[in-house]
Design an enzyme around this catalytic site. Structure first.
Site, PDB file in Angstrom:
ATOM      1  N   ASP A 120       0.822  -1.218   0.000  1.00 51.21           N
ATOM      2  CA  ASP A 120       0.000   0.000   0.000  1.00 51.21           C
ATOM      3  C   ASP A 120       0.853   1.264   0.000  1.00 51.21           C
ATOM      4  OD1 ASP A 120       0.858  -0.666   2.632  1.00 51.21           O
ATOM      5  OD2 ASP A 120      -0.687   0.603   3.511  1.00 51.21           O
ATOM      6  N   GLU A 187       0.285  -1.288   5.784  1.00 52.92           N
ATOM      7  CA  GLU A 187       1.324  -0.741   6.660  1.00 52.92           C
ATOM      8  C   GLU A 187       1.039   0.711   7.026  1.00 52.92           C
ATOM      9  OE1 GLU A 187       5.177   1.222   7.805  1.00 52.92           O
ATOM     10  OE2 GLU A 187       3.805   1.735   6.214  1.00 52.92           O
TER      11      GLU A 187
HETATM   12 ZN   LIG Z   1       6.612   2.394   4.182  1.00 51.48          ZN
END
Ligand SMILES: [Zn+2]
Length: 488
Positions: A120, A187
Site C-alpha cells: 500500500d 502498513e
Molecule cells: Zn513504508
C-alpha cells in the site's frame, strides 16, 4: 606539595587515557573485496516500477470494500510480470490482500530469513496536486527519475525484490535457507491486518526467522548530524507510539464566582509540568551510532564520544540542542490536542488533552503512566492510555550478529566503502509485527537519501532515480545470495 603533585599526576594520566581512547576511534579498515554484482536492465526495471505506481493501492484511515480492488489487480500484475517467481516460489495470500512467498532452500538446518515490504501507499492530498511536477499515479519517467506515490515508500522495495529474485532464478541460483517475502497491504494504517497476520501465520506454522529485513535505514546523505559523507544506517529498533488522554473535571457554573483553577487551568498545569520534566536521557544507542562514524568528527567530538564514561552529561547537553537529536536519546512527548469550555462566561465542566509519546525501547505504557503520575501528581487529572492507537513495545535488535555484519558487508560491496552504523527509527514500520517470530529485525532501504528526499515520502514529488532503482535490485540480489547461504 606532594598532594599537589599527586593530583597533577592523576590529572595528566586522566587526560592521557582520554586522548588514547579518542585516538582509538580512528578510521576503520574495511575489507570489502570486489564482488560480481548481477547485471540489471535499468530501463526495464524503471518501466516495471512505473507500471506498479499506476495501480492505486492506497491505504486510507477508513477503508471501504470498494477501496481494495487495486490490491488483487497488483497481485495479478506481479504474477504476469514475474513468471519465474510464480513458477518456482510458493505463494500464499493472507487476509485477502497481503502476500507471503517462500523460496525453498536446500538446507533444512538453516533458519529462514524474511524480506518485508508493503503493497500500500499513502494517499495524495488533493490540495498539493498543483505543486507536483508529475502525476502521482501516472508512473511518469522523466529527467532520469520514476515519479509518483510509492517510488520511495515502498513500491521501489517490492519491485526491487521481485526483480532480484527473477534474475537469480534465471541464473539458476538456489538458496540454502528458505527465503520468505512478506508483503503487507496496510502498513500505512498500522499493518494490523497485513504484516501482523503474516507474522501470526508464520508463528502458527512454528517458523522462527533468523533475520528480517524491512524498510527504514538508508544510505544517509547528510542525515547524521555533522557528517556529510555517506553512511549506511541500519535501523535496529523503532520508537513505540503511545497516546495518553488527560481529563480534568470542574464544577460547571457562572464564571463570576470561579474557583482558584478551572478544569482548563488544572489541565494546563499538568501539561506545563510535563513539558518542564521530560523523560531522562538514555543516549546508549545514539552513542553507538555516533561512535561508528566518529572518525569523521573533529578530535574534540571524538574525545567526548570515546570517554562517555566521564563526559556523558556533556554529550547529552549537546544532543539535546536540536529536536532531531533530542528525539534520539529520550522518550519524547508532545501535547497535540486540547479541548475544553463552551462559552466565555461559563465554567468548563471538563477539559481534555491528548499527549503523544514516542518511546525509546525499554520504556513502556507502564513507565509512561508512572512518569506522568510522578510529575503531575494531581488526583484531579485522570490519566489513561488511548488504546485505539497503542502499538506495543519494540525491542532493539542485537548488533554485530552474523546477519547484521553480512548486511553491513553487502552495503559496502554494492554502494562502496563507507561506515555503517546502527540507529533508532523515529517512525514505525511493519517490522515490529515480526517480533514474535524473530529476534533480529533490521531496517535498511538500499537507496541514498537526504532530508530533501525524505520530505518527498508521503509528500510532494516522490521520486527515485532510474539508476538508484537499478542499484536496489543489485543490492537485494547480492544480499539474497549472502543471506541465502550464510551459516546463521
Ligand atoms: Zn513504508
Amino acid at each position: 606539595m606532594l598532594i599537589v603533585l599527586i593530583v597533577l599526576g592523576i590529572f595528566i594520566l586522566l587526560i592521557l587515557i582520554m586522548v588514547l581512547r579518542a585516538l582509538q576511534l580512528s578510521e576503520p579498515a574495511y575489507q570489502s573485496a570486489a564482488v560480481d554484482l548481477i547485471k540489471v536492465d535499468s530501463t526495464k526495471v524503471a518501466a516495471h516500477l512505473a507500471e506498479a505506481i499506476r495501480i492505486k493501492t492506497i491505504s486510507k484511515e477508513s477503508m471501504l470494500d470498494s477501496d481494495f480492488h487495486a490490491f488483487p489487480e497488483y497481485h495479478q500484475w506481479l504474477e504476469k510480470t514475474y513468471p519465474l517467481i510464480h513458477k518456482n516460489l510458493d505463494k500464499e495470500t493472507i487476509n485477502q490482500y497481503s502476500l507471503l512467498y517462500r523460496w525453498k532452500g536446500s538446507d533444512r538446518k538453516l533458519k529462514p530469513v524474511l524480506f518485508a515490504s508493503h503493497l500500500d501507499v499513502v494517499p495524495v492530498d488533493e490540495a498539493t496536486l498543483p505543486a507536483w511536477h508529475a502525476d502521482p499515479f501516472k508512473g511518469e519517467i522523466k529527467q532520469g527519475f520514476v515519479w509518483g506515490r510509492g517510488t520511495i515508500d515502498m513500491k521501489n522495495h517490492t519491485i526491487g525484490l521481485f526483480e532480484a529474485v527473477e534474475v537469480l532464478l534465471a541464473e539458476g541460483f538456489q538458496p540454502k535457507r528458505d527465503i520468505y517475502f512478506g508483503f503487507g497491504h496496510d502498513e500505512e494504517i498500522s499493518g494490523k491486518n497485513g504484516a501482523k497476520s503474516i507474522a501470526a501465520h508464520l508463528k502458527k506454522k512454528g517458523i522462527r526467522l533468523a533475520a528480517v529485513l524491512d524498510e527504514g535505514g538508508m544510505i544517509s546523505r547528510g542525515l547524521v548530524p555533522g557528517v556529510e559523507a555517506p553512511v549506511g544506517l541500519i535501523g535496529v529498533g523503532e520508537k513505540e507510539y503511545v497516546t495518553v488522554n488527560l481529563t480534568a473535571k470542574g464544577v460547571p457554573g457562572h464564571s463570576s464566582n470561579p474557583p482558584r483553577q478551572t478544569a482548563i487551568g488544572i489541565l494546563a498545569r499538568a501539561i506545563a509540568l510535563m513539558d518542564d520534566n521530560p523523560f531522562p536521557a538514555r543516549p546508549d544507542l545514539a552513542i553507538e551510532t555516533l561512535k561508528r562514524v566518529a572518525f569523521l568528527f573533529p578530535f574534540s567530538t571524538r574525545l567526548v564520544l570515546a570517554n562517555t564514561w566521564l563526559l556523558k552529561p556533556l554529550l547529552i547537553k549537546e544532543l539535546e540542542k536540536a529536536v532531531q537529536t533530542n528525539a534520539l536519546i529520550r522518550t519524547t512527548h508532545a501535547a497535540t490536542v486540547i479541548q475544553g469550555g463552551i462559552k466565555d462566561n461559563i465554567l468548563p465542566a471538563e477539559a481534555k488533552a491528548k499527549i503523544n509519546f514516542r518511546l525509546l525501547p525499554g520504556d513502556s505504557q507502564e513507565t509512561v503512566l508512572q512518569h506522568i503520575h510522578k510529575v503531575v501528581d494531581d488526583p484531579r487529572v485522570e490519566v489513561e492510555i488511548d488504546m485505539a492507537d497503542a502499538w506495543g513495545p519494540s525491542r532493539v535488535s542485537q548488533l554485530d550478529t552474523p546477519a547484521y555484519n553480512t548486511l553491513a558487508l553487502v552495503i559496502r560491496q554494492v554502494f562502496g566503502d563507507m561506515p555503517v552504523a546502527p540507529y533508532l527509527l523515529m517512525f514505525a514500520t511493519d517490522a515490529r509485527h515480526y517480533q514474535d517470530v524473530s529476534d533480529q529485525l533490521y531496517h535498511f532501504s538500499p537507496v541514498a537519501l537526504g532530508s530533501e528526499d525524505i520530505s518527498r515520502m508521503h509528500g510532494i514529488d516522490e521520486r527515485i532515480s532510474v539508476n538508484a532503482m537499478a542499484d536496489m535490485v543489485g543490492f537485494y540480489a547480492r544480499l539474497m545470495r549472502v543471506w541465502g547461504e550464510a551459516e546463521f
